[in-house]
Design an enzyme around this catalytic site. Sequence first.
Site, PDB file in Angstrom:
ATOM      1  N   HIS A 202     -10.617  -4.720  11.924  1.00  0.00           N
ATOM      2  CA  HIS A 202      -9.501  -5.316  11.178  1.00  0.00           C
ATOM      3  C   HIS A 202      -9.046  -6.543  11.958  1.00  0.00           C
ATOM      4  CE1 HIS A 202      -5.154  -4.987   9.501  1.00  0.00           C
ATOM      5  NE2 HIS A 202      -5.913  -5.691   8.688  1.00  0.00           N
TER       6      HIS A 202
ATOM      7  N   SER B 127      -0.025  -6.578  10.239  1.00  0.00           N
ATOM      8  CA  SER B 127       0.630  -7.495   9.313  1.00  0.00           C
ATOM      9  C   SER B 127       1.838  -8.162   9.957  1.00  0.00           C
ATOM     10  CB  SER B 127       1.073  -6.721   8.066  1.00  0.00           C
ATOM     11  OG  SER B 127       1.722  -7.564   7.161  1.00  0.00           O
TER      12      SER B 127
ATOM     13  N   ARG C 218       0.836  -1.199   0.000  1.00  0.00           N
ATOM     14  CA  ARG C 218       0.000   0.000   0.000  1.00  0.00           C
ATOM     15  C   ARG C 218       0.875   1.256   0.000  1.00  0.00           C
ATOM     16  NH1 ARG C 218      -2.191   1.342   4.000  1.00  0.00           N
ATOM     17  NH2 ARG C 218      -1.239  -0.044   5.529  1.00  0.00           N
TER      18      ARG C 218
ATOM     19  N   LYS D  76      -2.257 -13.173  12.256  1.00  0.00           N
ATOM     20  CA  LYS D  76      -3.716 -13.089  12.203  1.00  0.00           C
ATOM     21  C   LYS D  76      -4.315 -14.154  11.276  1.00  0.00           C
ATOM     22  CE  LYS D  76      -4.882  -9.059  10.809  1.00  0.00           C
ATOM     23  NZ  LYS D  76      -5.199  -9.243   9.371  1.00  0.00           N
ATOM     24  N   THR D  77      -3.790 -14.227  10.059  1.00  0.00           N
ATOM     25  CA  THR D  77      -4.292 -15.205   9.092  1.00  0.00           C
ATOM     26  C   THR D  77      -3.900 -16.623   9.486  1.00  0.00           C
ATOM     27  OG1 THR D  77      -4.224 -13.569   7.314  1.00  0.00           O
ATOM     28  CG2 THR D  77      -4.250 -15.886   6.667  1.00  0.00           C
TER      29      THR D  77
ATOM     30  N   ASP E 137      -9.570 -11.264   7.679  1.00  0.00           N
ATOM     31  CA  ASP E 137      -9.036  -9.903   7.749  1.00  0.00           C
ATOM     32  C   ASP E 137     -10.023  -8.807   8.137  1.00  0.00           C
ATOM     33  OD1 ASP E 137      -6.639  -8.308   7.372  1.00  0.00           O
ATOM     34  OD2 ASP E 137      -7.613  -7.456   5.614  1.00  0.00           O
TER      35      ASP E 137
ATOM     36  N   ARG F  51       2.139 -12.096  -1.510  1.00  0.00           N
ATOM     37  CA  ARG F  51       0.734 -12.315  -1.133  1.00  0.00           C
ATOM     38  C   ARG F  51       0.066 -13.392  -1.977  1.00  0.00           C
ATOM     39  NH1 ARG F  51      -1.656  -9.528   3.388  1.00  0.00           N
ATOM     40  NH2 ARG F  51      -0.297  -7.765   3.823  1.00  0.00           N
TER      41      ARG F  51
ATOM     42  N   LYS G 235      -8.537  -2.620   0.429  1.00  0.00           N
ATOM     43  CA  LYS G 235      -8.509  -1.752   1.596  1.00  0.00           C
ATOM     44  C   LYS G 235      -9.343  -0.486   1.411  1.00  0.00           C
ATOM     45  CE  LYS G 235      -6.063  -4.284   4.346  1.00  0.00           C
ATOM     46  NZ  LYS G 235      -6.735  -4.992   5.465  1.00  0.00           N
TER      47      LYS G 235
END
Length: 527
Positions: free
Chosen positions: A216, A234, A56, A238-239, A253, A317, A197
């Site tokens: 988030h 990040s 980003r 989390k994932t 997410d 990704r 996003k």
Amino acid sequence: MSTNVEELNLRNLLKGTNVYFNLEVPKIIELAIQRKEGILTKTGALLTTTGKYTGRSPKDRFIVDEKENHDKIAWGIVNQPINEEIFYSLYQKVLQYLQDKEIFVFDGYAGANKKYQLPIRVVNEFAWHNLFVQQLFIRPTKEELESHQAEFTVISAPGFKANPTVDGTNSEAFIMLNLKEKIVLIGGTEYAGEMKKSIFSVMNFLLPQKNVLSMHCSANVGKNGDVALFFGLSGTGKTTLSADPNRYLIGDDEHGWSDDGVFNIEGGCYAKCIRLSEENEPQIWNAIQFGSVLENVVIDDNRNLDFNSDALTENTRAAYPLHYIPGAVIPSQAGHPHVVIFLTADAFGVLPPISRLTKEQAMYHFLSGYTSKLAGTERGVTEPEATFSTCFGEPFLPLSPTIYAEMLGEKITKHQAKVYLVNTGWSGGPYGVGQRIKIAYTRAMVTAALNGSIEEAAFIKDPIFGFGIPTQIHGVPEEVLQPKNTWADQEAYDRQANELAKRFILNFNKFSQVSEEIKSAGPKVTE
């Protein structure tokens, strides 16, 4: 729609013979390959690269400043204002640029709960971008497509590069969110995550005004209907931690928490895949198949993927639809969370691998949103740096952070959710000295939090940070649970812990309007 935007221009553009609407996955992939946008890998996934923008571009993200919504936005470094004239000028230039291009259109939804669902349309210059949004957002049924009326439109033209001197941008790239016109305008960047996003930012604006907390976080649910949320920036896990083979994935997410329970905002997952392994993350590993999109992953001549390489970027990704995860909850909705987990990767090596928070501590740490940047990950970073991202998602929050925090506090109280802080970072010393906490230990601790067995242990109050640290958890050595005990030099631990506490306190000074109970729930320097 304002006459300034001249909606007819977009309508006319989409009436052209070079416009493809809602193509099936195989056809989009075929066109992407024909257009030399990507290649198929040995797993069947489409591999692409994103050029100079491999993540980003927050300095190029703007919200159009108009009267209707001016007072609602938390303006600042994150939510940069840009005037309407600049937006309208760029909008017309982008439409003109797209006139002679092939265009790919996706119609779908954000939000699995139909009460709060946002119909969206995404207009793409690139075929692979259109595959990305089809996999990341919620796909309509044939019947839904026939009556679909978009309430928000994303126009993405990566090949159009702005001239900052003429166009009023900061660079050639721009991501502009116009809440009044209900348009997101993107140009100059090929990084697909900007589309995802941007819609998340839209939902973070709309949902709280409907008494829905937008978050988030990832979410999963157990066989008994027990829901868990995983907040984290990040690289904190989390994932990885939400993709649990013993539980059912709701989403990885973005979620909303309404009076009905939790629902996924998306229809897919966007997983970091640097150093991905089948052993540690089998569900993500197996999801990288035909229909998935890979960004900036290195490949050899035989089209084998090298997930360990960061030759193009650390931010490699994989994007894939939710149903690629076995047992995923579809439609992705569930009840109210029993457990809320905040994830941090503490490179200072002082936070315990798991600790229990009071409601006030939960709101303090939610507003803080702490993790660490590591040495070498950015130019000029030579040692670990404390990073604070409010609500674990500051770059995507148009409203005041206290709005989201107060809603979280109310829901924790109403639904009696337990809150834990989990450190997936370092133990036994800081980055470069200590070791990364083993994922097997982290999974054991998270499991204990989810099944409630953690509450059978005695808890010791941390003298600096104040939260409760369990003395024992099945499958985890007791010395690992108490971070000070893992350091060879315990005085060095005290110095490091106090240094981190000072950084928390300094960061929290910006939240002058929160209650004294929340302020006092933060760490205390003991030097």
